[in-house]
Motif scaffolding. Structure first.
Motif, PDB file in Angstrom:
ATOM      1  N   GLN A   1      48.287  38.178 -20.362  1.00 38.31           N
ATOM      2  CA  GLN A   1      48.300  36.857 -19.737  1.00 38.31           C
ATOM      3  C   GLN A   1      49.466  36.729 -18.746  1.00 38.31           C
ATOM      4  O   GLN A   1      49.304  36.173 -17.651  1.00 38.31           O
ATOM      5  CB  GLN A   1      48.372  35.762 -20.801  1.00 38.31           C
ATOM      6  N   LYS A   2      50.614  37.246 -19.106  1.00 32.12           N
ATOM      7  CA  LYS A   2      51.781  37.203 -18.203  1.00 32.12           C
ATOM      8  C   LYS A   2      51.493  37.982 -16.921  1.00 32.12           C
ATOM      9  O   LYS A   2      51.796  37.536 -15.809  1.00 32.12           O
ATOM     10  CB  LYS A   2      53.024  37.773 -18.885  1.00 32.12           C
ATOM     11  N   LEU A   3      50.901  39.147 -17.101  1.00 34.43           N
ATOM     12  CA  LEU A   3      50.597  39.965 -15.922  1.00 34.43           C
ATOM     13  C   LEU A   3      49.533  39.319 -15.040  1.00 34.43           C
ATOM     14  O   LEU A   3      49.585  39.413 -13.807  1.00 34.43           O
ATOM     15  CB  LEU A   3      50.160  41.361 -16.361  1.00 34.43           C
ATOM     16  N   GLN A   4      48.552  38.663 -15.678  1.00 35.33           N
ATOM     17  CA  GLN A   4      47.537  37.968 -14.883  1.00 35.33           C
ATOM     18  C   GLN A   4      48.170  36.856 -14.045  1.00 35.33           C
ATOM     19  O   GLN A   4      47.778  36.636 -12.901  1.00 35.33           O
ATOM     20  CB  GLN A   4      46.442  37.407 -15.807  1.00 35.33           C
ATOM     21  N   PHE A   5      49.140  36.187 -14.619  1.00 35.70           N
ATOM     22  CA  PHE A   5      49.855  35.147 -13.852  1.00 35.70           C
ATOM     23  C   PHE A   5      50.567  35.770 -12.638  1.00 35.70           C
ATOM     24  O   PHE A   5      50.501  35.246 -11.524  1.00 35.70           O
ATOM     25  CB  PHE A   5      50.862  34.430 -14.766  1.00 35.70           C
ATOM     26  N   GLU A   6      51.250  36.877 -12.876  1.00 35.69           N
ATOM     27  CA  GLU A   6      51.938  37.567 -11.776  1.00 35.69           C
ATOM     28  C   GLU A   6      50.936  38.050 -10.720  1.00 35.69           C
ATOM     29  O   GLU A   6      51.204  37.995  -9.529  1.00 35.69           O
ATOM     30  CB  GLU A   6      52.738  38.754 -12.309  1.00 35.69           C
ATOM     31  N   LEU A   7      49.788  38.510 -11.180  1.00 31.33           N
ATOM     32  CA  LEU A   7      48.749  38.970 -10.267  1.00 31.33           C
ATOM     33  C   LEU A   7      48.247  37.822  -9.389  1.00 31.33           C
ATOM     34  O   LEU A   7      48.068  37.978  -8.179  1.00 31.33           O
ATOM     35  CB  LEU A   7      47.596  39.588 -11.060  1.00 31.33           C
ATOM     36  N   ARG A   8      47.999  36.664  -9.991  1.00 30.73           N
ATOM     37  CA  ARG A   8      47.572  35.506  -9.205  1.00 30.73           C
ATOM     38  C   ARG A   8      48.639  35.129  -8.173  1.00 30.73           C
ATOM     39  O   ARG A   8      48.315  34.807  -7.026  1.00 30.73           O
ATOM     40  CB  ARG A   8      47.294  34.315 -10.134  1.00 30.73           C
ATOM     41  N   LYS A   9      49.881  35.191  -8.607  1.00 32.68           N
ATOM     42  CA  LYS A   9      50.990  34.861  -7.693  1.00 32.68           C
ATOM     43  C   LYS A   9      51.020  35.844  -6.516  1.00 32.68           C
ATOM     44  O   LYS A   9      51.144  35.444  -5.353  1.00 32.68           O
ATOM     45  CB  LYS A   9      52.307  34.907  -8.472  1.00 32.68           C
ATOM     46  N   THR A  10      50.872  37.133  -6.822  1.00 29.88           N
ATOM     47  CA  THR A  10      50.875  38.152  -5.763  1.00 29.88           C
ATOM     48  C   THR A  10      49.668  37.987  -4.847  1.00 29.88           C
ATOM     49  O   THR A  10      49.781  38.092  -3.620  1.00 29.88           O
ATOM     50  CB  THR A  10      50.875  39.562  -6.379  1.00 29.88           C
ATOM     51  N   SER A  11      48.524  37.696  -5.430  1.00 31.61           N
ATOM     52  CA  SER A  11      47.311  37.490  -4.629  1.00 31.61           C
ATOM     53  C   SER A  11      47.473  36.282  -3.707  1.00 31.61           C
ATOM     54  O   SER A  11      47.060  36.312  -2.545  1.00 31.61           O
ATOM     55  CB  SER A  11      46.098  37.289  -5.535  1.00 31.61           C
ATOM     56  N   GLN A  12      48.065  35.244  -4.256  1.00 29.43           N
ATOM     57  CA  GLN A  12      48.294  34.061  -3.433  1.00 29.43           C
ATOM     58  C   GLN A  12      49.246  34.384  -2.270  1.00 29.43           C
ATOM     59  O   GLN A  12      49.026  33.956  -1.140  1.00 29.43           O
ATOM     60  CB  GLN A  12      48.868  32.926  -4.291  1.00 29.43           C
ATOM     61  N   GLN A  13      50.285  35.160  -2.551  1.00 25.84           N
ATOM     62  CA  GLN A  13      51.207  35.561  -1.484  1.00 25.84           C
ATOM     63  C   GLN A  13      50.476  36.401  -0.433  1.00 25.84           C
ATOM     64  O   GLN A  13      50.682  36.219   0.767  1.00 25.84           O
ATOM     65  CB  GLN A  13      52.384  36.347  -2.063  1.00 25.84           C
ATOM     66  N   ASN A  14      49.626  37.329  -0.910  1.00 23.12           N
ATOM     67  CA  ASN A  14      48.850  38.142   0.034  1.00 23.12           C
ATOM     68  C   ASN A  14      47.922  37.264   0.863  1.00 23.12           C
ATOM     69  O   ASN A  14      47.763  37.481   2.072  1.00 23.12           O
ATOM     70  CB  ASN A  14      48.034  39.202  -0.711  1.00 23.12           C
ATOM     71  N   TRP A  15      47.308  36.276   0.254  1.00 21.87           N
ATOM     72  CA  TRP A  15      46.435  35.373   0.984  1.00 21.87           C
ATOM     73  C   TRP A  15      47.221  34.606   2.042  1.00 21.87           C
ATOM     74  O   TRP A  15      46.763  34.444   3.173  1.00 21.87           O
ATOM     75  CB  TRP A  15      45.753  34.412   0.002  1.00 21.87           C
ATOM     76  N   GLN A  16      48.411  34.157   1.665  1.00 17.79           N
ATOM     77  CA  GLN A  16      49.259  33.428   2.625  1.00 17.79           C
ATOM     78  C   GLN A  16      49.678  34.343   3.779  1.00 17.79           C
ATOM     79  O   GLN A  16      49.686  33.935   4.938  1.00 17.79           O
ATOM     80  CB  GLN A  16      50.496  32.846   1.928  1.00 17.79           C
ATOM     81  N   LEU A  17      49.999  35.592   3.457  1.00 13.74           N
ATOM     82  CA  LEU A  17      50.359  36.547   4.508  1.00 13.74           C
ATOM     83  C   LEU A  17      49.158  36.817   5.414  1.00 13.74           C
ATOM     84  O   LEU A  17      49.302  36.902   6.641  1.00 13.74           O
ATOM     85  CB  LEU A  17      50.869  37.855   3.907  1.00 13.74           C
ATOM     86  N   ALA A  18      47.977  36.953   4.823  1.00 16.31           N
ATOM     87  CA  ALA A  18      46.784  37.187   5.622  1.00 16.31           C
ATOM     88  C   ALA A  18      46.504  35.980   6.521  1.00 16.31           C
ATOM     89  O   ALA A  18      46.125  36.127   7.680  1.00 16.31           O
ATOM     90  CB  ALA A  18      45.582  37.457   4.705  1.00 16.31           C
ATOM     91  N   ARG A  19      46.706  34.781   6.016  1.00 12.34           N
ATOM     92  CA  ARG A  19      46.521  33.573   6.805  1.00 12.34           C
ATOM     93  C   ARG A  19      47.521  33.516   7.958  1.00 12.34           C
ATOM     94  O   ARG A  19      47.160  33.208   9.101  1.00 12.34           O
ATOM     95  CB  ARG A  19      46.675  32.346   5.902  1.00 12.34           C
ATOM     96  N   ALA A  20      48.779  33.870   7.660  1.00 15.86           N
ATOM     97  CA  ALA A  20      49.807  33.890   8.707  1.00 15.86           C
ATOM     98  C   ALA A  20      49.460  34.940   9.763  1.00 15.86           C
ATOM     99  O   ALA A  20      49.615  34.702  10.968  1.00 15.86           O
ATOM    100  CB  ALA A  20      51.187  34.155   8.111  1.00 15.86           C
TER     101      ALA A  20
END
Length: 149
Positions: free
Chosen positions: A110-129
């Motif tokens: 569960q902890k790792l899934q949270f980190e994964l969502r956070k990383t995915s969100q950062q990647n999405w933000q970078l892709a948007r930028a």
């Protein structure tokens, strides 16, 4: 003898003075013509100089625009490479994490899934930028086309 020697001398002197006066007038007339030619050449040269200055200003503006464009493209390229590097790093981390997940307990998962969502969100933000920057680049290219035409 109607004319005295003195009268003849004065006549010759007057004739010589008249010839000198005629030559002087001819020199003045030629000088005036030459002066007009020089004034014409000066106007012509001034106009050519103005045209060259205008062309030089135009080329300088194009050069500065080119420098700005190169700088902009360098920054965009750097940002794109940074984004790709971060994306690849994130993928490598995800792969390593996947292997760890198999061995970890449910709470760790569960902890790792949270980190994964956070990383995915950062990647999405970078892709948007990145998408926004590419749109700005395309807009800049269109503006450049308009300016160069």
């Amino acid at each position: 003898m109607l004319f005295s020697l003195h009268d003849q001398y004065e006549f010759q002197e007057n004739t010589a003075l008249l010839k000198l006066l005629a030559e002087k007038n001819k020199i003045i007339e030629l000088s005036s013509t030459e002066l007009q030619k020089l004034q014409f050449e000066l106007r012509k040269t001034s106009q050519q100089n103005w045209q060259l200055a205008r062309a030089n200003s135009h080329m300088l503006a194009e050069l500065n625009l080119g420098k700005e464009r190169v700088c902009f493209l360098y920054i965009l390229f750097s940002l794109h490479n940074q984004y790709e590097f971060q994306e690849n790093t994130a993928l490598l981390k995800l792969h390593a994490e996947k292997n760890k997940i198999i061995e970890l307990s449910s709470t760790e998962l569960q902890k790792l899934q949270f980190e994964l969502r956070k990383t995915s969100q950062q990647n999405w933000q970078l892709a948007r930028a990145n998408s926004h920057m590419l749109a700005e680049l395309n807009l800049g290219k269109e503006r450049l086309k308009v300016l160069t035409t």
